[in-house]
Design an enzyme around this catalytic site. Structure first.
Site, mmCIF file in Angstrom:
data_model
loop_
_atom_site.group_PDB
_atom_site.id
_atom_site.type_symbol
_atom_site.label_atom_id
_atom_site.label_comp_id
_atom_site.label_asym_id
_atom_site.label_seq_id
_atom_site.Cartn_x
_atom_site.Cartn_y
_atom_site.Cartn_z
ATOM 1 C CE LYS A 188 -4.165 -2.013 1.817
ATOM 2 N NZ LYS A 188 -5.011 -2.246 2.957
ATOM 3 C CE LYS A 205 -7.143 -8.335 -0.920
ATOM 4 N NZ LYS A 205 -6.992 -7.694 0.377
ATOM 5 C CE LYS A 265 -13.598 -3.758 2.474
ATOM 6 N NZ LYS A 265 -12.270 -3.523 3.070
HETATM 7 P P1 TYM Z 1 -10.777 -6.009 4.992
HETATM 8 O O1 TYM Z 1 -11.765 -4.949 5.272
HETATM 9 O O2 TYM Z 1 -9.803 -5.798 3.861
HETATM 10 O O3 TYM Z 1 -11.526 -7.370 4.729
HETATM 11 C C1 TYM Z 1 -12.521 -7.874 5.603
HETATM 12 C C2 TYM Z 1 -12.456 -9.390 5.605
HETATM 13 O O4 TYM Z 1 -12.653 -9.900 4.286
HETATM 14 C C3 TYM Z 1 -11.559 -10.758 3.934
HETATM 15 N N1 TYM Z 1 -11.283 -10.591 2.507
HETATM 16 C C4 TYM Z 1 -11.197 -11.609 1.630
HETATM 17 N N2 TYM Z 1 -11.335 -12.938 1.790
HETATM 18 C C5 TYM Z 1 -11.197 -13.707 0.683
HETATM 19 N N3 TYM Z 1 -10.931 -13.197 -0.547
HETATM 20 C C6 TYM Z 1 -10.789 -11.880 -0.750
HETATM 21 N N4 TYM Z 1 -10.562 -11.391 -1.962
HETATM 22 C C7 TYM Z 1 -10.922 -11.013 0.385
HETATM 23 N N5 TYM Z 1 -10.848 -9.657 0.537
HETATM 24 C C8 TYM Z 1 -11.060 -9.438 1.850
HETATM 25 C C9 TYM Z 1 -10.393 -10.274 4.771
HETATM 26 O O5 TYM Z 1 -9.410 -11.279 4.918
HETATM 27 C C10 TYM Z 1 -11.077 -9.916 6.061
HETATM 28 O O6 TYM Z 1 -11.267 -11.062 6.862
HETATM 29 N N6 TYM Z 1 -7.272 -5.426 8.496
HETATM 30 C C11 TYM Z 1 -8.590 -5.954 8.212
HETATM 31 C C12 TYM Z 1 -9.684 -5.359 9.075
HETATM 32 C C13 TYM Z 1 -9.446 -5.485 10.539
HETATM 33 C C14 TYM Z 1 -9.589 -6.678 11.306
HETATM 34 C C15 TYM Z 1 -9.322 -6.276 12.655
HETATM 35 C C16 TYM Z 1 -9.917 -7.991 11.001
HETATM 36 C C17 TYM Z 1 -9.095 -4.489 11.393
HETATM 37 N N7 TYM Z 1 -9.027 -4.954 12.662
HETATM 38 C C18 TYM Z 1 -9.344 -7.211 13.681
HETATM 39 C C19 TYM Z 1 -9.945 -8.923 12.047
HETATM 40 C C20 TYM Z 1 -9.670 -8.530 13.362
HETATM 41 C C21 TYM Z 1 -8.950 -5.646 6.783
HETATM 42 O O7 TYM Z 1 -8.391 -4.768 6.182
HETATM 43 O O8 TYM Z 1 -9.991 -6.375 6.315
#
Ligand code: TYM
Length: 331
Positions: free
Chosen positions: A112, A197, A200
């Site tokens: 990023k 991947k 979003k």
């Molecule tokens: P984020 O918002 O990018 O994604 C949320 C969840 O969706 C999963 N995910 C995917 N799984 C499979 N294929 C994909 N293409 C895909 N894109 C996203 C992510 O693995 C995630 O589980 N850092 C985290 C948010 C966060 C968090 C936390 C998660 C902040 N604090 C504490 C767990 C516990 C994030 O950016 O997720």
């Protein structure tokens, strides 16, 4: 009872990757068998160039979609991160336990930061410290399990390392959490670029299925998915990533195994058609419930308010204990 925590970041419209990799399991499994908290982690959306009105809009939409996906406020706690001060309070303490080198090794930071620099922007300090805030999200609740997609593995590992280090230095304070992943679709790939991947925050719309895409749009995106040069349908993530991605999406939607499914198809066209229909069917009830909830925003707000109150009560004792353990005078 097992404690589960997970979160979703309002940096873009939620995608099929978010749903299959994380949200669906939260609703179908985690909330039924554990004490679970699910959070719209809005503070994390401020780590890259952002528009305040858009973050607000996306936060509301993410919360609505969490409920639409089947999270039941009677069974789990749904809330917004910035409503609970304990996250930021604990994050600072963990910054005093984490190291600069550890932060700079994070894959997502490297990717990023490079992207921001390519765009000519500057890299916010919070992008570097983001995984520490994520560790605080998890550790504040005495979390045992963190159900996430594959891309979050390194961040959850860091949370474990910080918990262990803190406990060793200052006395036992935190539960050491572990990541859990779905059997299939832990990493849904971009339909136009199966090497990346489905994310979003990416710009490439045609390769991303959004949860609120109309059925016709979903069909078009899946039918136009980039496949591989072969003709036969085999499940091989290395050699045939495009086809493997479709097989995994279909398998996840239908609760089947991608390898088994590959034997049932003689052509890419048939596989795409069935995958498109399976995705449309999986999204249909979520979209219908989302429409209902949008008609009653006060209900969503009430859920979030009650959720934050409950979360605050759950987090405070652990965060207070950490403040005392590290050497700060009780207030
Ligand atoms: P984020 O918002 O990018 O994604 C949320 C969840 O969706 C999963 N995910 C995917 N799984 C499979 N294929 C994909 N293409 C895909 N894109 C996203 C992510 O693995 C995630 O589980 N850092 C985290 C948010 C966060 C968090 C936390 C998660 C902040 N604090 C504490 C767990 C516990 C994030 O950016 O997720």
């Amino acid at each position: 009872m097992t404690r589960v925590f997970s979160g979703i970041k309002p940096t873009g419209h939620l995608t099929l990757g978010n749903y299959l990799g994380a949200m669906r399991r939260w609703a179908e499994v985690d909330q039924h068998r554990s004490e679970a908290l699910f959070c719209v982690v809005d503070l994390h959306a401020l780590t890259v160039d952002h528009d305040p009105a858009r973050v607000r809009r996306l936060s509301r939409q993410a919360a609505t979609l969490l409920l639409a996906s089947g999270l039941d406020p009677e069974r789990c706690t749904v809330f917004v991160q910035s409503h609970v001060d304990e996250h930021a309070r604990l994050s600072y303490l963990l910054e005093c336990v984490a190291t600069d080198g550890e932060m700079r090794r994070m894959i997502q930071y490297k990717e990023k930061a490079a992207r921001e620099q390519r765009r000519g922007g500057s890299v916010r300090l919070s992008l570097l410290t983001y995984p520490v805030l994520m560790a605080a999200d998890i550790l504040a609740y005495g979390t045992d399990e963190v159900p996430v997609g594959d891309d979050q593995t390194q961040h959850v590992e860091l949370s474990r390392d910080l918990a262990v280090r803190f406990n060793q230095r200052y006395g036992h304070t935190f539960v050491v959490p572990r990541a859990t992943h779905p059997k299939v679709a832990a990493r849904v790939m971009n339909l136009q670029d199966p090497a990346s991947k489905m994310g979003k925050s990416d710009d490439s719309g045609p390769g991303i299925v959004y949860l609120l895409d109309e059925p016709e749009v979903v069909r078009k995106k899946v039918m136009r998915a980039v496949t591989d040069s072969g003709r036969d349908v085999v499940y091989d993530r290395q050699e045939r990533p495009g086809v493997a991605n479709l097989l995994e999406i279909l398998a996840a939607c239908e609760g089947k195994d991608p390898e088994d499914l590959s034997g049932a198809y003689a052509s890419y066209g048939a596989l795409k058609k069935d995958t498109a229909e399976a995705v449309v069917e999986v999204l249909r009830p979520v979209q219908a419930r989302h429409r209902e909830l949008c008609a009653d925003p006060a209900q969503v707000e009430a859920v979030l308010r009650a959720g934050a109150e409950k979360a605050r009560e759950m987090a405070r004792p652990t965060v207070d204990a950490a403040y005392r353990a590290i050497g700060l005078l009780p207030a």
